[in-house]
Design a protein around this motif. Structure first.
Motif, PDB file in Angstrom:
ATOM      1  N   ARG A  69      -7.872  13.038  35.249  1.00  0.00           N
ATOM      2  CA  ARG A  69      -7.042  14.041  34.606  1.00  0.00           C
ATOM      3  C   ARG A  69      -6.348  14.861  35.688  1.00  0.00           C
ATOM      4  NH1 ARG A  69      -9.929  15.988  30.583  1.00  0.00           N
ATOM      5  NH2 ARG A  69      -8.705  17.871  30.369  1.00  0.00           N
ATOM      6  N   GLY A  70      -5.392  15.679  35.258  1.00  0.00           N
ATOM      7  CA  GLY A  70      -4.702  16.534  36.209  1.00  0.00           C
ATOM      8  C   GLY A  70      -3.243  16.163  36.384  1.00  0.00           C
ATOM      9  N   HIS A  71      -2.565  16.930  37.215  1.00  0.00           N
ATOM     10  CA  HIS A  71      -1.147  16.715  37.480  1.00  0.00           C
ATOM     11  C   HIS A  71      -0.964  15.518  38.417  1.00  0.00           C
ATOM     12  CE1 HIS A  71       0.283  20.419  35.513  1.00  0.00           C
ATOM     13  NE2 HIS A  71      -0.921  20.858  35.814  1.00  0.00           N
ATOM     14  N   PRO A  72       0.206  14.876  38.357  1.00  0.00           N
ATOM     15  CA  PRO A  72       0.393  13.613  39.071  1.00  0.00           C
ATOM     16  C   PRO A  72       0.719  13.763  40.546  1.00  0.00           C
ATOM     17  CG  PRO A  72       2.385  14.162  37.879  1.00  0.00           C
ATOM     18  CD  PRO A  72       1.368  15.214  37.507  1.00  0.00           C
ATOM     19  N   GLY A  73       0.420  12.713  41.273  1.00  0.00           N
ATOM     20  CA  GLY A  73       0.773  12.595  42.680  1.00  0.00           C
ATOM     21  C   GLY A  73       0.473  11.179  43.130  1.00  0.00           C
ATOM     22  N   VAL A  74       0.778  10.869  44.372  1.00  0.00           N
ATOM     23  CA  VAL A  74       0.541   9.528  44.895  1.00  0.00           C
ATOM     24  C   VAL A  74      -0.953   9.336  45.150  1.00  0.00           C
ATOM     25  CG1 VAL A  74       1.011   7.938  46.791  1.00  0.00           C
ATOM     26  CG2 VAL A  74       2.846   9.379  45.872  1.00  0.00           C
ATOM     27  N   VAL A  75      -1.502   8.229  44.654  1.00  0.00           N
ATOM     28  CA  VAL A  75      -2.924   7.899  44.817  1.00  0.00           C
ATOM     29  C   VAL A  75      -3.027   6.506  45.438  1.00  0.00           C
ATOM     30  CG1 VAL A  75      -3.623   9.372  42.897  1.00  0.00           C
ATOM     31  CG2 VAL A  75      -3.054   6.967  42.463  1.00  0.00           C
TER      32      VAL A  75
END
Length: 310
Positions: free
Chosen positions: A270-276
Motif C-alpha cells: 500500500r502507499g503512494h507510488p514510486g519506482v520499485v
C-alpha cells in the motif's frame, strides 16, 4: 520523485489518445477515469459491451468534456485482439498510451478459445498480441508509452517452458505467478527492443477490486470467498490508490524506460507510488528473449523491432 504522488499530479494529457484494457471496473476504470479527467481521449477496452458502456457513462460523469469510447476486446481470443486493433487503426492515426491492465487471477484450469491456459493466455499472450498489433500506432507518436500491469505475486512465479499451458500438475496460484512474471519479462524486453516506445511495468500492491471476488467465485469454495472478503476489508488499500502506480508509469515526466512502479509503503502492499524493484528472475534477459520468441510463435504476432542483445 515524490513519495506522495497522487492523481492530482498527473500532467495535462490533452491531445493524447489512450487505450486501457479491463476498463469496465476496478483499477482499469480508475485509470481510465483519471486519464480522462486530465484531458486524454480514452478508449475503454472491455470484454462485456454493456459493462463497457456503463463504465464510459461513469467516466463521462466526472470528465464531461472528455471523449470516452467503449470498445469490445476479449483478450482470451486472438481474433478479438486482431479485430480490436484493426478498429483502432481505422479510428485513430496514432496512439500515445496503452495500459495493459486487464487480467484474471487464480482460476481453476481452463483454456482460452485458442487453447491457451486461461491465465497465461489472457494476462500475457493477449496483451503481447495486442501490443504488437498496436505497436506501429504507438511508434507513430512521440513520447508514447506502454504500461503493463503485473503483481507482487510475480515473485512466486517461474516460466515453465516445458509446460507453459499448465497441462501437467496445474496449480492456480503458480499459473497466476507465471503470468505476472511474464508481464514483467515482456515489459522489460519491449523496452530493450524499442527505440521509439517506452515500456513500463506497474503493480497495485494489495488493492480492493473485484479481481479477488471473481477469483473466489470461480473457485467455488466458501473459504476462498471468506478469505478474499476479509482481506479486502481489513488489509487492502482502496482501488483509487491501487491505480496510482499505473497512472504514475503512464504519465510521470522523464521516467526511465523499463521502470517498475509500485506502492512504496510496507512490503509494497500500500502507499503512494514510486519506482520499485522486481524479483531477480524478471531481469533475466535470456528467459525474456526466449519468452518473446515463444509468444510470437503462439500468437503469430511479430513486432517491427530488432532482437535484443545481452
Amino acid at each position: 520523485m515524490s513519495t506522495k504522488w497522487t492523481a492530482a499530479d498527473i500532467p495535462d494529457q490533452t491531445g493524447r489518445v489512450a487505450v486501457v484494457t479491463g476498463a469496465n471496473s476496478g483499477l482499469g476504470l480508475v485509470t481510465a477515469r483519471e486519464l480522462a479527467r486530465a484531458g486524454a481521449e480514452v478508449v475503454l477496452a472491455c470484454r462485456d459491451p454493456k459493462r463497457g458502456a456503463d463504465a464510459a457513462a461513469a467516466v463521462r460523469a466526472v470528465a464531461p468534456a472528455g471523449k470516452i469510447t467503449p470498445q469490445r476486446l476479449d483478450l482470451a481470443s486472438l481474433v478479438s485482439v486482431r479485430e480490436f486493433a484493426e478498429l483502432i487503426g481505422k479510428e485513430y492515426d496514432g496512439l500515445d498510451l496503452l495500459v495493459n491492465n486487464a487480467g484474471v487471477m487464480a482460476l481453476p484450469r481452463r483454456e482460452t478459445v485458442d487453447g491457451f491456459e486461461a491465465q497465461f493466455g489472457t494476462n500475457h499472450l493477449g496483451h503481447f498480441a495486442l501490443t504488437g498489433r498496436l505497436f506501429e500506432m504507438l511508434a507513430a507518436r512521440p513520447n508514447s508509452r506502454v504500461v503493463t500491469v503485473s503483481s507482487g505475486l510475480h515473485r512466486m512465479g517461474r516460466i515453465d517452458f516445458d509446460d507453459l499451458q499448465g497441462a501437467h500438475g496445474y496449480r492456480k496460484w503458480g499459473a497466476y505467478g507465471q503470468s505476472k512474471l511474464a508481464n514483467l519479462l515482456f515489459a522489460f524486453e519491449l523496452d530493450r527492443r524499442s527505440d521509439s516506445v517506452r515500456s513500463y511495468a506497474a503493480h497495485p500492491g494489495y488493492a480492493a477490486t473485484n479481481l479477488q471476488s471473481t477469483s473466489a467465485k470461480a473457485s467455488g469454495r466458501t473459504l476462498d470467498r471468506l478469505v478474499m472478503t476479509v482481506g479486502n476489508a481489513l488489509f487492502a488499500q482502496p482501488q483509487d490508490m491501487g491505480a496510482l502506480p499505473s497512472l504514475y508509469a503512464a504519465t510521470y515526466p522523464d521516467l526511465p524506460g523499463a521502470s517498475f512502479v509500485g506502492p512504496k509503503g510496507l512490503f509494497e502492499q500500500r502507499g503512494h507510488p514510486g519506482v520499485v524493484h522486481a524479483a531477480k528472475p524478471a531481469y533475466d534477459q535470456d528467459v525474456a528473449r526466449r519468452l518473446w520468441e515463444v509468444s510470437e510463435e503462439l500468437t503469430d504476432v511479430r513486432f517491427p523491432v530488432p532482437s535484443s542483445t545481452s
